[in-house]
Scaffold this motif. Structure first.
Motif, PDB file in Angstrom:
ATOM      1  N   LEU A  48       0.774  -1.207   0.284  1.00  0.00           N
ATOM      2  CA  LEU A  48       0.080  -0.090   0.210  1.00  0.00           C
ATOM      3  C   LEU A  48       0.886   1.274   0.581  1.00  0.00           C
ATOM      4  N   PRO A  49       1.948   1.724   0.844  1.00  0.00           N
ATOM      5  CA  PRO A  49       2.569   2.348   0.943  1.00  0.00           C
ATOM      6  C   PRO A  49       3.546   3.006  -0.353  1.00  0.00           C
ATOM      7  N   GLY A  50       3.806   1.654  -1.492  1.00  0.00           N
ATOM      8  CA  GLY A  50       4.015   2.356  -2.728  1.00  0.00           C
ATOM      9  C   GLY A  50       3.421   2.131  -3.744  1.00  0.00           C
ATOM     10  N   MET A  51       2.089   1.657  -3.708  1.00  0.00           N
ATOM     11  CA  MET A  51       1.167   2.546  -4.723  1.00  0.00           C
ATOM     12  C   MET A  51       0.867   4.069  -4.516  1.00  0.00           C
ATOM     13  N   LEU A  52       0.550   4.284  -2.802  1.00  0.00           N
ATOM     14  CA  LEU A  52       0.467   5.724  -2.197  1.00  0.00           C
ATOM     15  C   LEU A  52       1.250   6.394  -3.098  1.00  0.00           C
ATOM     16  N   HIS A  53       2.610   6.519  -2.730  1.00  0.00           N
ATOM     17  CA  HIS A  53       3.249   6.815  -3.301  1.00  0.00           C
ATOM     18  C   HIS A  53       3.177   6.978  -5.450  1.00  0.00           C
ATOM     19  N   GLU A  54       3.255   5.980  -5.416  1.00  0.00           N
ATOM     20  CA  GLU A  54       3.618   5.982  -6.972  1.00  0.00           C
ATOM     21  C   GLU A  54       2.355   6.972  -7.958  1.00  0.00           C
ATOM     22  N   LEU A  55       1.457   6.289  -6.674  1.00  0.00           N
ATOM     23  CA  LEU A  55      -0.125   7.245  -7.422  1.00  0.00           C
ATOM     24  C   LEU A  55       0.149   8.960  -7.335  1.00  0.00           C
ATOM     25  N   GLY A  56       0.902   9.306  -5.628  1.00  0.00           N
ATOM     26  CA  GLY A  56       1.056  10.405  -5.836  1.00  0.00           C
ATOM     27  C   GLY A  56       1.411  11.294  -7.110  1.00  0.00           C
ATOM     28  N   HIS A  57       2.586  10.593  -7.704  1.00  0.00           N
ATOM     29  CA  HIS A  57       3.760  11.277  -8.689  1.00  0.00           C
ATOM     30  C   HIS A  57       2.847  10.979  -9.679  1.00  0.00           C
ATOM     31  N   VAL A  58       1.342  10.165 -10.000  1.00  0.00           N
ATOM     32  CA  VAL A  58       1.057  10.002 -11.186  1.00  0.00           C
ATOM     33  C   VAL A  58      -0.303  12.093 -10.971  1.00  0.00           C
ATOM     34  N   LEU A  59       0.076  12.141  -9.936  1.00  0.00           N
ATOM     35  CA  LEU A  59      -1.045  13.329  -9.338  1.00  0.00           C
ATOM     36  C   LEU A  59      -0.015  14.831  -9.383  1.00  0.00           C
ATOM     37  N   ARG A  60       1.614  14.955  -9.888  1.00  0.00           N
ATOM     38  CA  ARG A  60       2.475  15.264  -9.904  1.00  0.00           C
ATOM     39  C   ARG A  60       3.025  15.611  -8.765  1.00  0.00           C
ATOM     40  N   VAL A  61       2.732  14.894  -7.650  1.00  0.00           N
ATOM     41  CA  VAL A  61       3.350  15.562  -6.309  1.00  0.00           C
ATOM     42  C   VAL A  61       5.251  14.963  -5.907  1.00  0.00           C
ATOM     43  N   PRO A  62       6.075  15.942  -6.050  1.00  0.00           N
ATOM     44  CA  PRO A  62       7.215  15.457  -5.709  1.00  0.00           C
ATOM     45  C   PRO A  62       7.727  14.520  -5.245  1.00  0.00           C
ATOM     46  N   HIS A  63       9.153  14.707  -4.695  1.00  0.00           N
ATOM     47  CA  HIS A  63       9.435  13.613  -3.684  1.00  0.00           C
ATOM     48  C   HIS A  63       9.516  14.130  -2.445  1.00  0.00           C
TER      49      HIS A  63
END
Length: 166
Positions: A115-130
């Motif tokens: 789940l944390p990996g999916m949350l992280h990668e969907l954040g990038h889909v939304l353009r959220v940077p590291h």
């Protein structure tokens, strides 16, 4: 600005090849999408994730298990910090099939790792940077256990998304 819908799908074949049950991974992906949707709604950001089972590459976001872990655009270029669904219309999220997501134990145990990996990668889909803040979902080394996006972290992402999306 109207509502932007990001349809997501899960590649069943690659999921099974990674030794995972498709239904279990779908539930985890949907949970990650719902968590981002809660944040988007809280900050009145007109973007929503919608499940698109069977859409494959017609979905704006396709999750696959393959070598490596990265968000890629339709041409296969890495895009974790620059190529995103909201700008280019399509992203692929690859989770490493070499990672032993479920070697032993219950799905509930392994879901907390995926789940944390999916949350992280969907954040990038939304353009959220590291994020530079260790322990935040968008830190390059995301947290090892499942959790919600809230508190200061939710505020950081919500304000960022409100600025870049609206």
């Amino acid at each position: 600005m109207g509502m932007t819908t990001i349809r997501y799908d899960l590649d069943a074949r690659s999921t099974q090849a990674a030794g995972l049950r498709v239904a279990d991974v779908w539930r985890t992906l949907a949970e990650a999408a719902e968590e981002w949707d809660r944040l988007l709604k809280r900050f009145s950001i007109p973007v929503r994730f919608v499940a698109g089972p069977g859409m494959g590459s017609r979905a704006e976001c396709l999750v696959q298990f393959a070598p490596g872990e990265v968000v890629r655009d339709l041409a296969g270029r890495p895009g974790a910090e620059g190529v995103h669904v909201l700008r280019h219309g399509f992203s692929k999220i690859y989770f490493s099939k070499e990672t032993r997501w479920r070697p032993v134990g219950s799905w509930a145990f392994w879901r907390s790792a995926l789940l944390p990996g999916m949350l992280h990668e969907l954040g990038h889909v939304l353009r959220v940077p590291h994020s530079p803040i260790k322990g935040f979902i968008m830190h390059p080394d995301w947290p090892p256990a499942a959790r919600r996006i809230g508190g200061d972290e939710g505020l950081e992402y919500g304000l960022y998304l409100r600025e870049v999306v609206t």
